[in-house]
Design a protein around this motif. Structure first.
Motif, PDB file in Angstrom:
ATOM      1  N   SER A 226     -94.386  62.782  -0.522  1.00 48.72           N
ATOM      2  CA  SER A 226     -93.949  63.361   0.754  1.00 48.72           C
ATOM      3  C   SER A 226     -92.735  64.269   0.597  1.00 48.72           C
ATOM      4  CB  SER A 226     -93.649  62.257   1.772  1.00 48.72           C
ATOM      5  OG  SER A 226     -92.520  61.496   1.393  1.00 48.72           O
ATOM      6  N   VAL A 227     -92.081  64.254  -0.573  1.00 50.80           N
ATOM      7  CA  VAL A 227     -91.032  65.229  -0.860  1.00 50.80           C
ATOM      8  C   VAL A 227     -91.622  66.640  -0.816  1.00 50.80           C
ATOM      9  CG1 VAL A 227     -89.510  66.093  -2.688  1.00 50.80           C
ATOM     10  CG2 VAL A 227     -89.598  63.655  -2.193  1.00 50.80           C
ATOM     11  N   TYR A 228     -92.871  66.775  -1.292  1.00 50.84           N
ATOM     12  CA  TYR A 228     -93.556  68.069  -1.319  1.00 50.84           C
ATOM     13  C   TYR A 228     -94.552  68.230  -0.174  1.00 50.84           C
ATOM     14  CZ  TYR A 228     -91.955  68.914  -6.151  1.00 50.84           C
ATOM     15  OH  TYR A 228     -91.225  69.137  -7.283  1.00 50.84           O
ATOM     16  N   LEU A 229     -95.170  67.125   0.204  1.00 55.01           N
ATOM     17  CA  LEU A 229     -96.251  67.169   1.185  1.00 55.01           C
ATOM     18  C   LEU A 229     -95.874  66.282   2.363  1.00 55.01           C
ATOM     19  CD1 LEU A 229     -99.183  68.256   1.589  1.00 55.01           C
ATOM     20  CD2 LEU A 229     -99.985  66.090   0.621  1.00 55.01           C
ATOM     21  N   PRO A 230     -95.245  66.851   3.400  1.00 56.69           N
ATOM     22  CA  PRO A 230     -94.711  66.034   4.497  1.00 56.69           C
ATOM     23  C   PRO A 230     -95.781  65.183   5.169  1.00 56.69           C
ATOM     24  CG  PRO A 230     -93.925  68.299   4.644  1.00 56.69           C
ATOM     25  CD  PRO A 230     -94.996  68.287   3.598  1.00 56.69           C
ATOM     26  N   LEU A 231     -95.389  63.965   5.515  1.00 56.27           N
ATOM     27  CA  LEU A 231     -96.263  63.049   6.232  1.00 56.27           C
ATOM     28  C   LEU A 231     -95.587  62.643   7.530  1.00 56.27           C
ATOM     29  CD1 LEU A 231     -97.322  60.743   3.253  1.00 56.27           C
ATOM     30  CD2 LEU A 231     -98.683  62.546   4.306  1.00 56.27           C
ATOM     31  N   ALA A 232     -96.237  62.889   8.636  1.00 60.30           N
ATOM     32  CA  ALA A 232     -95.674  62.540   9.929  1.00 60.30           C
ATOM     33  C   ALA A 232     -95.407  61.048   9.989  1.00 60.30           C
ATOM     34  CB  ALA A 232     -96.637  62.941  11.048  1.00 60.30           C
ATOM     35  N   GLY A 233     -94.213  60.697  10.448  1.00 62.91           N
ATOM     36  CA  GLY A 233     -93.825  59.302  10.528  1.00 62.91           C
ATOM     37  C   GLY A 233     -92.959  58.855   9.360  1.00 62.91           C
ATOM     38  N   LEU A 234     -93.034  59.587   8.249  1.00 58.21           N
ATOM     39  CA  LEU A 234     -92.212  59.280   7.080  1.00 58.21           C
ATOM     40  C   LEU A 234     -91.127  60.330   6.876  1.00 58.21           C
ATOM     41  CD1 LEU A 234     -94.834  58.034   4.450  1.00 58.21           C
ATOM     42  CD2 LEU A 234     -93.324  56.678   5.904  1.00 58.21           C
ATOM     43  N   ASP A 235     -90.729  60.972   7.959  1.00 57.12           N
ATOM     44  CA  ASP A 235     -89.794  62.092   7.878  1.00 57.12           C
ATOM     45  C   ASP A 235     -88.448  61.681   7.290  1.00 57.12           C
ATOM     46  OD1 ASP A 235     -91.634  63.825   9.668  1.00 57.12           O
ATOM     47  OD2 ASP A 235     -91.222  62.048  10.884  1.00 57.12           O
ATOM     48  N   LEU A 236     -87.956  60.522   7.671  1.00 58.87           N
ATOM     49  CA  LEU A 236     -86.669  60.064   7.172  1.00 58.87           C
ATOM     50  C   LEU A 236     -86.745  59.769   5.675  1.00 58.87           C
ATOM     51  CD1 LEU A 236     -83.761  59.161   7.477  1.00 58.87           C
ATOM     52  CD2 LEU A 236     -84.583  56.986   8.436  1.00 58.87           C
ATOM     53  N   SER A 237     -87.781  59.079   5.269  1.00 54.91           N
ATOM     54  CA  SER A 237     -87.985  58.796   3.850  1.00 54.91           C
ATOM     55  C   SER A 237     -88.104  60.095   3.061  1.00 54.91           C
ATOM     56  CB  SER A 237     -89.236  57.941   3.665  1.00 54.91           C
ATOM     57  OG  SER A 237     -89.547  57.786   2.300  1.00 54.91           O
ATOM     58  N   SER A 238     -88.898  61.026   3.576  1.00 52.45           N
ATOM     59  CA  SER A 238     -89.111  62.304   2.888  1.00 52.45           C
ATOM     60  C   SER A 238     -87.803  63.070   2.751  1.00 52.45           C
ATOM     61  CB  SER A 238     -90.123  63.158   3.658  1.00 52.45           C
ATOM     62  OG  SER A 238     -91.346  62.485   3.795  1.00 52.45           O
ATOM     63  N   GLY A 239     -87.033  63.122   3.828  1.00 49.73           N
ATOM     64  CA  GLY A 239     -85.786  63.871   3.806  1.00 49.73           C
ATOM     65  C   GLY A 239     -84.772  63.287   2.840  1.00 49.73           C
ATOM     66  N   ALA A 240     -84.628  61.969   2.860  1.00 49.95           N
ATOM     67  CA  ALA A 240     -83.666  61.318   1.959  1.00 49.95           C
ATOM     68  C   ALA A 240     -84.079  61.502   0.502  1.00 49.95           C
ATOM     69  CB  ALA A 240     -83.558  59.834   2.304  1.00 49.95           C
ATOM     70  N   ARG A 241     -85.355  61.343   0.212  1.00 51.74           N
ATOM     71  CA  ARG A 241     -85.822  61.471  -1.170  1.00 51.74           C
ATOM     72  C   ARG A 241     -85.760  62.921  -1.639  1.00 51.74           C
ATOM     73  NH1 ARG A 241     -88.263  56.389  -2.276  1.00 51.74           N
ATOM     74  NH2 ARG A 241     -89.160  55.374  -0.438  1.00 51.74           N
ATOM     75  N   ALA A 242     -85.999  63.868  -0.744  1.00 55.54           N
ATOM     76  CA  ALA A 242     -85.857  65.281  -1.108  1.00 55.54           C
ATOM     77  C   ALA A 242     -84.403  65.598  -1.448  1.00 55.54           C
ATOM     78  CB  ALA A 242     -86.347  66.173   0.028  1.00 55.54           C
ATOM     79  N   GLY A 243     -83.484  65.012  -0.702  1.00 59.43           N
ATOM     80  CA  GLY A 243     -82.075  65.198  -1.010  1.00 59.43           C
ATOM     81  C   GLY A 243     -81.721  64.659  -2.381  1.00 59.43           C
ATOM     82  N   LEU A 244     -82.246  63.479  -2.711  1.00 58.96           N
ATOM     83  CA  LEU A 244     -82.019  62.890  -4.028  1.00 58.96           C
ATOM     84  C   LEU A 244     -82.564  63.799  -5.122  1.00 58.96           C
ATOM     85  CD1 LEU A 244     -81.184  60.348  -5.711  1.00 58.96           C
ATOM     86  CD2 LEU A 244     -83.565  59.608  -5.468  1.00 58.96           C
ATOM     87  N   THR A 245     -83.747  64.356  -4.899  1.00 56.08           N
ATOM     88  CA  THR A 245     -84.379  65.235  -5.877  1.00 56.08           C
ATOM     89  C   THR A 245     -83.503  66.446  -6.164  1.00 56.08           C
ATOM     90  OG1 THR A 245     -86.579  64.533  -5.144  1.00 56.08           O
ATOM     91  CG2 THR A 245     -86.442  66.605  -6.351  1.00 56.08           C
ATOM     92  N   SER A 246     -83.009  67.089  -5.121  1.00 56.09           N
ATOM     93  CA  SER A 246     -82.171  68.272  -5.299  1.00 56.09           C
ATOM     94  C   SER A 246     -80.842  67.926  -5.955  1.00 56.09           C
ATOM     95  CB  SER A 246     -81.920  68.944  -3.940  1.00 56.09           C
ATOM     96  OG  SER A 246     -83.122  69.444  -3.403  1.00 56.09           O
TER      97      SER A 246
END
Length: 259
Positions: A142-162
């Motif tokens: 979901s860092v690359y492919l957003p999933l509705a409902g997992l927005d918070l998880s996706s955003g936090a993990r994308a931040g970690l990745t960067s």
């Protein structure tokens, strides 16, 4: 292939079940001694017993919430000088973003951004001094492919990745690598929870939704946790010292990209 890991020590967070457990099992198969972690004593003990019986390595159990300072302190007390750190933690439950208040937002960021960074800060200099270290972060497709409902998880993990994209390059010369594995749809408790949320939102039965999502995956199946564990073990190996700052997508071809 001998991964060159026999006798090394690994901390594997949230490893009593799911993908964390699969990583612990794969490392143990290579002769790695383990500190494993979970919040349920019974589940954690069962995993530890199976690893000891199957692979004969040392296993230390730490019952704790890895997101808390107390939990992290317990992990590091059990293994002050790990050769390997596998960062893993449960993400926020599926939820419409409108329902996320400040407390929920901060909790999600703590779970999936702050916690892995704190653990990396605690172990990375020791790894560099000893000339070997492997850090693997379990994030999400979901860092690359957003999933509705997992927005918070996706955003936090994308931040970690960067964040870690730059950090990883500052320590590569000391034979310390930092990489992430981005799982797609694997057969775990987490995917079943996500599927229930998505099925309800789509007005479908869980069975129909499961059939639909399998059909959307080019491999036509969910991933097997043991496949994930083997990939993690390779990134931790002596042969993977030239791989750092990378995001390995394991998704059966779900993410449509040529690069």
């Amino acid at each position: 292939m001998d991964l060159g890991l026999k006798g090394k020590w690994a901390i594997v967070c949230a490893s009593s079940r799911g993908l964390g457990r699969a990583c612990a099992m794969a490392l143990a198969e290579e002769g790695v001694n383990l500190v494993i972690n979970g919040r349920n004593t019974e589940t954690l003990s069962a995993t530890a017993a199976e690893i000891r019986t199957t692979y004969g390595v040392e296993v230390v159990e730490v019952v704790a919430d890895v997101s808390t300072p107390v939990g992290q302190k317990a992990l590091l007390a059990a293994c002050p000088q790990p050769d390997i750190l596998v960062n893993n933690n449960g993400g926020p439950p599926s939820r419409d973003f409108r329902q996320l208040d400040r407390a929920a937002l901060l909790e999600g960021v703590t779970q999936n951004f702050v916690t892995p960074l704190e653990l990396i800060q605690a172990v990375v200099d020791g790894m560099a001094e000893r000339g070997f270290g492997r850090i693997v972060n379990i994030t999400s497709l979901s860092v690359y492919l957003p999933l509705a409902g997992l927005d918070l998880s996706s955003g936090a993990r994308a931040g970690l990745t960067s964040f870690l994209a730059g950090v990883s390059r500052t320590i590569a010369g000391r034979n310390v690598t930092i990489n992430s594995i981005l799982p797609g749809k694997f057969d775990t408790d987490r995917i079943r929870s996500t599927s229930r949320f998505a099925a309800e939102k789509a007005g479908m039965s869980e069975a129909d939704y499961d059939e639909k999502q399998r059909g959307e995956i080019p491999a036509k199946r969910l991933g097997r946790p043991e496949e994930f564990g083997k990939a993690c073990a390779f990134l931790c190996s002596t042969h993977a010292g030239y791989i750092t700052g990378k995001n390995l997508i394991l998704d059966g071809g779900l993410y449509p990209s040529a690069f």
